[in-house]
Design a protein around this motif. Structure first.
Motif: not given
Length: 890
Positions: A697-700, A789-790, A807-808, A801-802
């Motif tokens: 999974l990348r991008g869109h 990248y948000e 994740a956190l 958010v980042s």
């Protein structure tokens, strides 16, 4: 320069050998041996009814032993545990009670309250708590009420019976402290929590695992226990040695034999006059003829009958030692206190980054559960199938039935169990998750756990890893390579150097397993994988490990995602080994290209007509191939579609510079295979060079998957990511086959169907291991994309958010299940007021199998610290991140 002080427990970990020395003795007994596959010799493979809880007190086991708060040597030749009697029950409390898969409305379930409170990795100190009712234990009430309930109703728990409503119970604490490697102090304290005096009989019990009744020449020797007045039980076992159990101020010593009461169970004559249930008969039924008056046998108890005043306690002390001690209880409390201080010192160092005292308590109890749920697991499949020389021959059905294709398997090891009552047998993918928190406590033990199930006496000759004893041939997700790398990283972080030999040892066996997957689970030969069960029991519209009612076959988004992840894990391991052993660069290249081919198949490249990605829903689904050559996506928004996120790895310039041959191959692919090169994202960072992102999974597509995952109307709950989207609450998925309709609804709690016994549900609840993998993967994406990248978190909130922050935050939602909220209540205990507010309950933490998808209530097995113990690692992760953020600000 100040001298670094190494804690006593760390020194013990450095000096001890594998399960010898300080680890020779530990909590290696099961919490339940009855109702297991190993003890099942029935012709119809009905393990739950072949040996029941009622039979257990009278039947000698073949493959293991059970007990309450018990310990044993590392082969369970000598066993010790506590039995109790409240003077009201019809039997002694020698083992935890629970319902079989047939008795409960949601499958097997323990119906006791007990808590693992503390343990060091070498078990130099251990502590647990058992809550024992003063009134008669409600055995029948639990069975009868549970049978009345449908699958649409919750389980009927021990607290629901009202047995604890008036605080009429004993808190029984069991503590062990080792004076030396084979000198163990035992302290049992019973607190009367009621407002009136109550009698209790404590029966610390020692016995030998029965090795002599089965007819094998090398095990005809029968060991012996011998009583000396009412003070000492002498223990002679030539396999382990000579010991003495010192019993301080016992009322009397009682002896029988750990042999079956054939008269009670089968109506035939007994082989010995004093059978396994002799002490039970003597105490409960006042049958003096049931115990040996000569004070000899293979099972013995010290009897301590006390009346405990309201609100007060009674303590008894014992000592098990391999040498004679003139004053066995001299200095007893000093040794106990010293081991407690050493345990505190060990955990103070481990938890130094965690300042919140409640989080420290949760984390320490998680670690305690991880260590208490070790078990000696014994299963020689060939002998089990053939039967034993002196026992009735098993049915011929056994030759072709359960596990008949695993005759090579001979397990006899200390293993980390998911839950020693609910799952008193290893489960391969559970075990991989266990090793992550275990690596913080005892890296060597964690590494051995990963290595042992890949040994030739576990792994099938064809390369399959055994799943679990109910069916070794079931297919679990291939997470061992991921766990191997994570354990390696933790070990390297803690010890300053990476154990490359461990990586290399495991890598070779994982190669065999990877090849098994490629040969057997890529049915179409197109790098799109099936797998069937894959651990997530009822997540599909039908049983994926059985013959499909439609005919045909499935190609699975999760199976393919797991294999892409497996390829990248193997790539990363190969790169690390190749730094020292350059020849492994060839293996790195192999897995690099294998990943690209799987990723290409997922992207529908190379002329393939198969796509598991649905453009309309922007999500991954399983694809059903029908016998008539038609294909269709099964549009269930489940964890299956999130698993492709797990396949992510970053190739850094630093790594590639160390591996010139591998770098040349990567560069060649980028230059000469534009179809594959398009699957690799490249990001140039000034001063660092070019990073390459390998990910399905990348991008869109990555954004679309995250959009659904972070949507509180779909996957994201207050307490983590659900296993099924809440979209299916209003939009159940239905699939018609002939006149039968298969349906998947959002089911946030226990399963409402019977698939896989009805005791496991992936149609809505929150599962810790999958959430942990999601967080782990998100942090890898963060390391590539950085803070620029948000993502919108939660979806539709407008809050950008980042990836790291998302994740956190997800980690904090999971941690929130266990900690008290603004009202002082823990979500996992829901409406159980006693667990929330009672001072003798509220600080005790259980680690459930999974959690309600809406309110976070604990569900399933109540002591599955195994993979739910991952919360301990999440606490460290969040605290380290917060520390780094503060440091950055300063």
């Amino acid at each position: 320069m100040s001298k670094v002080v190494v804690s006593a427990e760390k020194l013990r970990l450095k000096t001890r050998a594998d399960n010898k020395g300080w680890k020779k003795w530990g909590p290696y007994l099961s919490d339940r041996q009855w109702g297991t596959v190993r003890e099942d010799y029935s012709p119809n493979q009905d393990a739950w009814n072949n040996v029941t809880h009622d039979m257990a007190r009278s039947k000698a086991y073949r493959w293991g032993e059970e007990g309450i708060g018990g310990i044993s040597d590392n082969k369970s030749y000598i066993c010790f545990a506590l039995a109790l009697w409240n003077h009201n029950d019809h039997i002694l409390k020698e083992r935890f009670f629970g319902l079989t898969g047939n008795e409960s409305n949601h499958g097997e379930d323990v119906k006791e309250l007990y808590y693992y409170l503390d343990s060091t990795p070498t078990h130099s100190y251990m502590k647990m708590l058992y809550k024992y009712p003063i009134a008669a234990f409600p055995y029948s009430k639990l069975v009868d009420e549970s049978r009345k309930r449908s699958r649409l109703e919750p389980e009927y728990e021990l607290l629901d019976t009202g047995i604890f409503d008036n605080d009429e119970y004993f808190d029984v604490f069991i503590e062990y402290a080792k004076s030396d490697e084979q000198d163990i102090l035992i302290k049992i304290t019973a607190h009367n929590r009621s407002n009136k005096p109550a009698p209790i009989t404590l029966l610390p019990t020692i016995w030998f695992r029965n090795t002599w009744c089965w007819g094998y020449e090398n095990f005809k020797y029968k060991p012996m226990l011998t009583g000396v007045s009412n003070k000492v039980i002498e223990v002679d076992n030539k396999s382990v040695g000579h010991y003495k159990l010192y019993c301080e101020k016992a009322d009397e010593l009682l002896f029988c034999d750990n042999e079956t009461n054939f008269q009670r169970l089968h109506g035939v004559a007994n082989n010995v006059p004093y059978t396994k249930d002799g002490i039970n008969e003597y105490i409960v039924n006042k049958n003096k003829a049931a115990v040996n008056p000569n004070n000899i046998g293979t099972k013995a108890s010290g009897r301590y009958t006390r009346v405990v005043k309201a609100g007060e306690s009674v303590t008894i002390r014992l000592r098990l030692s391999d040498h004679s001690i003139i004053e066995p209880f001299g200095g007893f409390e000093d040794i106990m206190d010293k081991r407690i201080r050493e345990a505190n010192q060990f955990y103070d160092e481990l938890q130094s980054s965690v300042q919140d005292q409640e989080l420290r308590s949760i984390q320490r109890q998680a670690y305690a559960g991880m260590l208490w749920t070790k078990q000696w697991y014994y299963y020689n499949v060939n002998e089990w199938i053939k039967g034993d020389p002196t026992m009735p021959k098993p049915s011929d059905n056994r030759k072709f039935g359960r596990n008949s294709g695993w005759r090579h398997m001979y397990a006899a090891n200390i293993l980390s169990m998911p839950d020693k009552w609910e799952y008193p047998w290893f489960a391969a993918w559970d075990l991989a998750f266990h090793t992550i928190p275990l690596a913080r406590l005892d890296p060597d033990f964690a590494k051995r756990q990963l290595a042992v199930v890949l040994r030739e006496y576990y792994m099938h000759p064809n390369g399959q890893i055994p799943a679990y004893e109910w069916s070794f041939s079931d297919v679990n997700p291939p997470v061992h390579a991921w766990a191997t790398w994570r354990v390696y990283e933790i070990d390297k972080e803690m010890n300053g150097v990476g154990d490359v030999k461990f990586l290399e040892r495991v890598f070779h066996k994982l190669l065999l397993n990877f090849t098994w997957w490629v040969n057997l689970k890529d049915e179409g030969g197109n790098n799109i994988f099936g797998g069937g069960f894959l651990g997530m029991d009822n997540i599909g519209v039908f049983d994926r490990s059985a013959t499909l009612p439609t005919g045909g076959r499935l190609e699975q988004a999760d199976g393919t995602g797991w294999m892409a992840m497996y390829s990248l894990n193997m790539l990363r391991i190969a790169c690390e080994i190749a730094v020292e052993r350059p020849v492994y660069q060839d293996m790195a290249s192999k897995f690099f290209e294998h990943f690209l081919h799987i990723a290409g198949a997922m992207q529908m490249l190379g002329g393939s007509e198969i796509s598991l990605w649905d453009e309309e829903d922007q999500f991954y689904y399983d694809m059903l191939h029908m016998p008539n050559s038609q294909s269709m996506l099964l549009k269930i928004r489940s964890m299956v579609g999130l698993i492709p996120l797990f396949a992510v790895e970053i190739l850094t310039p630093e790594m590639l510079e160390k591996l010139p041959d591998f770098k040349r191959r990567v560069d060649w692919v980028l230059a000469n295979r534009p179809d594959l090169a398009g699957l690799i994202s490249r990001w140039y960072e000034p001063g660092k060079g070019e990073n390459r992102l390998l990910a399905i999974l990348r991008g869109h597509r990555m954004k679309m998957i995250m959009k659904k995952m972070f949507d509180e109307n779909e996957f994201l709950s207050e307490h983590g990511v659900r296993s099924l989207s809440k979209y299916h609450l209003e939009n159940p998925y239905q699939f018609r086959v002939h006149n039968e309709v298969f349906r998947v609804d959002y089911t946030p709690a226990e399963s409402t169907g019977s698939m896989f016994g009805g005791n496991s549900n992936w149609r809505g609840p929150i599962w810790m291991p999958m959430n942990f993998l999601l967080i782990d993967s998100l942090l890898k994406f963060q390391s590539y994309y950085g803070n620029e990248y948000e993502v919108e978190y939660p979806t539709n909130s407008g809050n950008m958010v980042s990836i790291k922050q998302a994740a956190l935050s997800l980690a904090e939602r999971l941690i929130k299940i266990f900690r008290t909220d603004e009202n002082g209540k823990r979500p996992m205990y829901a409406n159980y007021e006693k667990m929330q507010t009672d001072p003798h309950f509220k600080d005790l933490v259980l680690f459930y199998e999974y959690f309600h998808g809406d309110d976070g209530k604990g569900l399933g097995a109540a002591h599955q610290t195994g993979w739910t113990g991952l919360v301990a690692e999440l606490i460290l992760m969040v605290n380290e991140a917060n520390k780094a953020e503060i440091k950055e600000i300063l």
